[in-house]
Structures are given as structure tokens and as C-alpha cells.
Design an enzyme around this catalytic site. Structure first.
Site, PDB file in Angstrom:
ATOM      1  N   GLY A 146      -1.682  -7.535  13.576  1.00 20.78           N
ATOM      2  CA  GLY A 146      -1.592  -7.493  12.043  1.00 20.78           C
ATOM      3  C   GLY A 146      -3.359  -7.398  11.919  1.00 20.78           C
ATOM      4  N   SER A 198      -5.175  -4.127  12.826  1.00 16.01           N
ATOM      5  CA  SER A 198      -5.391  -3.435  12.786  1.00 16.01           C
ATOM      6  C   SER A 198      -6.216  -2.503  13.792  1.00 16.01           C
ATOM      7  CB  SER A 198      -5.863  -2.905  11.288  1.00 16.01           C
ATOM      8  OG  SER A 198      -5.123  -3.161  10.611  1.00 16.01           O
ATOM      9  N   ASP A 202       0.940  -1.579   0.300  1.00 15.59           N
ATOM     10  CA  ASP A 202      -0.239   0.180   0.028  1.00 15.59           C
ATOM     11  C   ASP A 202       1.143   1.114  -0.209  1.00 15.59           C
ATOM     12  OD1 ASP A 202       0.758  -0.433   2.410  1.00 15.59           O
ATOM     13  OD2 ASP A 202      -1.067   0.004   3.550  1.00 15.59           O
ATOM     14  N   TYR A 250       8.901  -2.164   9.843  1.00 21.07           N
ATOM     15  CA  TYR A 250       8.003  -2.018   9.548  1.00 21.07           C
ATOM     16  C   TYR A 250       9.100  -0.497   8.815  1.00 21.07           C
ATOM     17  CZ  TYR A 250       3.661   0.050   7.425  1.00 21.07           C
ATOM     18  OH  TYR A 250       2.660   0.269   6.202  1.00 21.07           O
ATOM     19  N   ASP A 295      -5.130  -0.469   6.060  1.00 19.28           N
ATOM     20  CA  ASP A 295      -5.985  -0.326   7.202  1.00 19.28           C
ATOM     21  C   ASP A 295      -6.701   0.850   7.497  1.00 19.28           C
ATOM     22  OD1 ASP A 295      -3.812  -1.772   7.706  1.00 19.28           O
ATOM     23  OD2 ASP A 295      -2.972  -0.886   9.252  1.00 19.28           O
ATOM     24  N   SER A 308       3.915  -8.600  17.555  1.00 20.33           N
ATOM     25  CA  SER A 308       5.142  -7.602  16.815  1.00 20.33           C
ATOM     26  C   SER A 308       4.778  -6.205  17.078  1.00 20.33           C
ATOM     27  CB  SER A 308       4.757  -8.052  15.898  1.00 20.33           C
ATOM     28  OG  SER A 308       5.112  -7.296  15.079  1.00 20.33           O
ATOM     29  N   LYS A 325       4.830  -3.111  15.484  1.00 16.78           N
ATOM     30  CA  LYS A 325       5.129  -1.950  14.939  1.00 16.78           C
ATOM     31  C   LYS A 325       6.323  -0.979  15.429  1.00 16.78           C
ATOM     32  CE  LYS A 325       2.275  -0.604  11.790  1.00 16.78           C
ATOM     33  NZ  LYS A 325       0.677  -0.328  12.220  1.00 16.78           N
TER      34      LYS A 325
HETATM   35  P1  NG1 Z   1      -0.547  -3.657  10.612  1.00 15.03           P
HETATM   36  O1  NG1 Z   1      -0.805  -5.171  10.247  1.00 15.03           O
HETATM   37  O2  NG1 Z   1      -2.176  -3.336  11.052  1.00 15.03           O
HETATM   38  O3  NG1 Z   1       0.111  -2.881  10.978  1.00 15.03           O
HETATM   39  C1  NG1 Z   1       0.731  -2.310   8.418  1.00 15.03           C
HETATM   40  C2  NG1 Z   1       0.468  -1.257   8.213  1.00 15.03           C
HETATM   41  C3  NG1 Z   1      -0.304  -0.998   6.922  1.00 15.03           C
HETATM   42  C4  NG1 Z   1       0.184  -2.489   5.887  1.00 15.03           C
HETATM   43  C5  NG1 Z   1       0.659  -2.979   6.219  1.00 15.03           C
HETATM   44  C6  NG1 Z   1       1.488  -4.514   5.609  1.00 15.03           C
HETATM   45  C7  NG1 Z   1      -0.216   0.685   9.548  1.00 15.03           C
HETATM   46  C8  NG1 Z   1      -1.692   1.592  10.013  1.00 15.03           C
HETATM   47  N1  NG1 Z   1      -0.615  -0.124   8.655  1.00 15.03           N
HETATM   48  O4  NG1 Z   1      -0.233  -3.015   9.193  1.00 15.03           O
HETATM   49  O5  NG1 Z   1      -0.641  -0.036   6.036  1.00 15.03           O
HETATM   50  O6  NG1 Z   1       1.484  -1.259   5.042  1.00 15.03           O
HETATM   51  O7  NG1 Z   1       1.470  -3.537   7.987  1.00 15.03           O
HETATM   52  O8  NG1 Z   1       0.744  -4.874   4.560  1.00 15.03           O
HETATM   53  O9  NG1 Z   1       0.645   1.810   9.584  1.00 15.03           O
END
Ligand code: NG1
Length: 502
Positions: free
Chosen positions: A155, A157, A60, A258, A202, A248, A250
Site C-alpha cells: 500500500g 505504491s 481518487d 480493487y 499515487d 495484498s 492488487k
Molecule cells: P495502492 O495502495 O498503491 O495499491 C491504490 C491505487 C490508488 C488508490 C488507492 C486507494 C493504483 C496505482 N493505486 O493504491 O490510486 O485508488 O489504491 O485509495 O491503482
């Protein structure tokens, strides 16, 4: 497409399709607790769900389309606007998430320390982003009570579901428009205040989901959301989400996970622009940030697309980009040093770091895996496009096996090329396949969190029983029954954002 404005309701059955009694209880408990804390009833409850990404990981933020669906788990925020500019926030889980208050300040709206990982940050981000977008000088005060049941760090969101809900509440409390696209944009920008340079999947899914469909979300040249139904077939299939229980975070791992991936793909875009002689193209030279989608479009700007379907154009262009990836980066399969990247771009390392905003989002890496990440991005996008095409067009009896195999290929690429899987996620996918899933992959950012598996509906109970035994029984033998049931569950596309009138 559905309405452009956030749906309002006072009927729980419009929001949820199952377990209506327990959802009603949850809403009335929230209202009751709000009255106990603040002495008055809330006016509204804002609600926005988590999501599970079916396919299209880490693309994305490269401007490429993704294919998520909303889950039923969500964040709900009961709120009431009031005089003054104080904002009070409490959580139904008061032991884990302590109450806090702040006052609006003209200087920086509300101070957010992105170095500290606190739940209050997510609220403050949504608040700050919304007030900034609305350009309000003296916003209303608010009393708020939050309840979230999206598992955190998995994961699914939870963070975006929270931020989107706060943006909706703040906009409503201040009498601002509830235009969905504008809430998406505000929420995406808001969440970056937490220090993670995220994409927009998300928030778009959380706000725009329509229930009963997954979404094909395109980001560039403009946001476009197309609901896609899963195909009818003689045998029904279900999606099962399983949490690896590896948390995890982030936010904590951003500099090596990330945010580093975002930077690797940004540098790859700069290098592609140079190699493909696109540096002087107007769109490319003015792009900020420059993404792989912009490069792909610029390269094909003059292509004759007459008599070609959208899907044909996507597939042709992506295959061309994959060929260029091999030609341009294939001689560096193990990565580039910072110096090598900077030299390639005729920049100093400092100039390069500034260009990719390493000052805002610090990262740590000796080698930048340009080849592997680029290959993942274009091949994953190809899988997303084929997944959608298969859902919409395939008449084959084998249609679900085709979808499952795209999911398996995605997992392989996330693991080997994008390096965002981990031992436990790989094991969980493997167990899922041995237990009857025809496609299993990590979902979301990875490095832990959840998997999503496509399973024949008739096998779901046995499948869940097997995975519980083989994965959780072995790795987490002390889970309670409730913890176990929250760790693996079947899911269907849920509805998006709602404003509930109390
Ligand atoms: P999650 O899994 O919610 O941390 C994150 C990013 C998405 C996308 C995915 C990988 C945010 C809020 N969310 O999602 O935009 O990049 O990783 O596909 O940064």
C-alpha cells in the site's frame, strides 16, 4: 506551486533529507553495477518515490480529492540511451527480479501479458505508455538498471513509483519534455496496462511531491496539487507506518477487490445520475467514465457560490450528496443484484457490463454494494476536506486530536462501508491506538499492506516498541531485526521525482 518541469540535480542532498551517506552509497553502487553489466557508465538516474496516503481512500477514481505524502523509499533507474531499438533491463536484486530484454515493435510497441504477474510488466507498461504518448516511430535503445526499496504489496505504491521512474527514463532517453503533469498522465495510463483500473493519486504524489508538505490533490475538473503543511503545535507529532505483512496483491485480487470497487462506484454514479435527473446534462452524458464528482458538480451547477469559501462549498455539497445517498439507495443496505442495477438504468445486464468496461477489467460479484460504497465515497471526501481545513485553519490546542479522529473515522468507514480492511489491519490500528496513537488507519488500497498512525513525537520509540511486541511478536515471531525495522518506521513528507545526472 513548484516548477512544472522535473527537477534535475547531481546533488544527493537535494533529493533526500536524511541518511545522506547511505543514499550516496546506494547511488554509487547502482552506477558501479551498471558499468559491470553494460560496460559503460549510465548517463542519468531517474528517481520517483512511494507514497503513504494520510487520508482519502478509494476516492481518487471517483474524481474526489485525496491527501497523501511522498515517503523517502523510492525506485531508482540508472539508464543510458543507445543506438538500435533494444531495451535491456536488470535489477540490483537479480535473484528475485530476473533481467530481460525486448525490442520495440511498430505493432504494439511492446507486448504485455497482463494475466501474468511479472516485474517486467511494470517496466513495459511505463515504456509502452511513454512511447505511445510521445508518438515515436523509432525510439532509442536503452540499457537500464533498477533498484527499488518501497516494500511491495504494502500500500505504499511501489508499483507507481516504478512506473513513474520508467516513464521519466524513457522520456529523457528519447529527448522528450519532462513536464510533470504530462508525466503524471502518462504514468496513470501506463499503469492501467497491468490490468488494474487505478486512480491517479499515487503517480501524482510520486511526481509532484515537494518535500516537507503533504499534498491536497484534486482531479476534477482538472488536476490541481496544493502542498499543505502539518500545523504547528506545542507538542510535535509524527506519522508511523506499520506493515501488517499481509501481502495484498492488487493485480491478483482485482476482480473481487480493487476493480470491483471501481465498478461499484461507476454503477453508483450512473444510478445517481438517473435518480437525480442528470442524465441529459451535457457533461454527465458525455462523461467517460462518469464519476461521483461529476455528478456532484452537475447537481450544483447553478448554485450561487458568492460569499462562500471553497471549503464551505465542498462541505455543503458533500452533505447534500450524503442525504441523497440515504434517500436513493438506503432501502438496499445489503446491495443490489446485477439485474436490479440494470433494471434501474433501463439496460440489459450485458449492456451495463459493457458500459462499465467489464470486458477490459473483469470482475466477479453477485451483489453490488452501491449504498455502502457511495456512502463511503462522500463521507471520506468530507473527511479529506476537513483534514485539509484543520491543517490550514485550526488554531485549537486540540488540532492533532481533531486530525487523529478524522483518521480513525476513515478506518471505520474503510472497514465497515468500503470493506477494504482485514482482521490484521483492524488489529494493528487497535494496537496502535492502545499504544498511544491518536489516529490510525489503513493506507493505500487495503486488504493488507500498511497502516499509518499519528503519534506524539515524544512517544514514537515506545510506540514502536509496543507495536513490535503486541503485533509482530505475536503474529510474526520469527522476523529478523532488520525485517522488523523495515516493517515499522516513522516517516515525514519526502520529495518527489528527480532526474539525477551521473
Ligand atoms: P495502492 O495502495 O498503491 O495499491 C491504490 C491505487 C490508488 C488508490 C488507492 C486507494 C493504483 C496505482 N493505486 O493504491 O490510486 O485508488 O489504491 O485509495 O491503482
Amino acid at each position: 506551486m513548484s516548477s512544472k518541469i522535473v527537477s534535475k540535480t547531481s546533488n544527493i542532498s537535494e533529493i533526500y533529507s536524511t541518511d545522506l551517506t547511505s543514499h550516496s552509497e546506494r547511488f554509487s553502487n547502482l552506477k558501479k553495477r551498471f558499468e559491470e553489466i553494460y560496460g559503460e557508465s549510465p548517463e542519468f538516474i531517474a528517481r520517483s518515490p512511494g507514497r503513504v496516503n494520510v487520508i482519502g481512500e478509494h476516492i481518487d477514481y471517483c474524481g474526489m480529492p485525496v491527501f497523501p505524502m511522498a515517503v523517502e523509499q523510492d525506485t531508482i533507474v540508472a539508464f543510458r540511451a543507445k543506438d538500435g531499438n533494444q531495451v535491456n533491463v536488470s535489477n540490483m536484486n537479480a535473484e528475485k527480479y530476473q533481467s530481460f530484454s525486448f525490442n520495440f515493435s511498430k505493432e504494439d510497441i511492446v507486448h504485455i501479458d497482463s494475466k501474468v504477474h511479472a516485474w517486467s510488466n511494470y517496466f513495459k507498461c511505463g515504456y509502452k505508455g511513454a512511447i505511445e504518448k510521445m508518438k515515436i516511430d523509432s525510439p532509442k535503445g536503452m540499457d537500464c538498471l533498477v533498484d527499488g526499496n518501497v516494500p511491495t504489496g504494502s500500500g505504499l505504491s511501489s508499483s507507481s513509483s516504478f512506473v513513474c521512474t520508467v516513464v521519466l527514463a524513457v522520456q529523457k532517453a528519447n529527448g522528450y519534455s519532462l513536464d510533470k503533469e504530462q508525466i503524471v498522465k502518462t504514468s496513470v495510463d501506463s499503469e492501467r496496462y497491468t490490468g488494474v483500473n487505478g486512480g491517479g493519486m499515487d503517480q501524482t504524489c510520486s511526481v509532484m511531491a515537494t518535500g516537507s508538505s503533504a499534498l491536497f490533490i484534486e482531479f476534477y475538473p482538472k488536476l490541481r496539487v496544493t502542498p499543505v503543511k502539518f500545523p504547528a503545535s506545542s507538542q510535535s507529532y509524527a506519522f508511523v507506518v506499520a506493515n501488517s505483512l499481509v501481502v495484498s496483491d492488487k493485480h491478483v485480487t482485482a476482480p473481487v477487490c480493487y476493480n470491483l470497487r471501481v465498478v461499484e462506484t461507476r454503477i453508483a454514479s450512473l444510478m445517481l445520475a438517473k435518480a437525480l435527473n442528470l442524465q441529459d446534462d451535457d457533461v454527465v452524458s458525455n462523461a467517460n467514465p462518469l464519476t461521483m464528482k461529476i455528478i456532484m458538480d452537475a447537481l450544483h451547477n447553478n448554485q450561487d457560490v458568492q460569499n462562500k469559501s471553497d471549503v464551505e462549498i465542498w462541505i455543503e455539497r458533500l452533505n447534500t450528496m450524503l442525504k441523497h445517498t440515504d434517500e436513493i439507495f438506503g432501502d438496499h443496505p445489503d446491495g443490489y443484484t446485477w439485474e436490479q442495477c440494470a433494471d434501474y438504468l433501463n439496460l440489459s445486464v450485458e449492456e451495463l457490463k459493457l458500459k462499465i468496461r467489464a470486458d477490459l477489467y473483469p470482475i466477479r460479484a453477485d451483489y453490488l454494494q452501491i449504498f455502502k460504497r457511495t456512502k463511503h465515497v462522500f463521507s471520506e471526501t468530507l473527511r479529506v476536506v476537513k483534514f485539509r481545513q484543520t491543517c490550514e485553519e485550526s488554531t485549537s490546542a486540540d488540532v492533532y486530536n481533531q486530525l487523529g479522529s478524522l483518521m480513525n473515522d476513515s478506518q471505520e468507514s474503510c472497514d465497515k462501508l468500503f470493506d477494504c480492511s482485514c482482521t490484521e489491519l483492524n488489529e494493528l490500528c487497535q494496537i496502535a491506538r492502545e499504544s498511544g496513537s491518536i489516529g490510525s488507519r489503513l493506507t493505500g488500497a487495503g486488504w493488507g499492506g500498511c497502516t499509518i498512525s499519528l503519534v506524539p513525537e515524544s512517544m514514537v520509540d515506545n510506540f514502536i516498541k509496543d507495536v513490535k511486541e503486541k503485533y509482530y511478536g505475536k503474529r510474526y515471531p520469527n522476523l529478523t531485526r532488520e525485517e522488523l525495522n523495515n516493517s515499522i518506521f516513522s516517516t515525514r513528507p519526502g520529495s518527489g521525482m528527480y532526474l539525477y545526472s551521473v
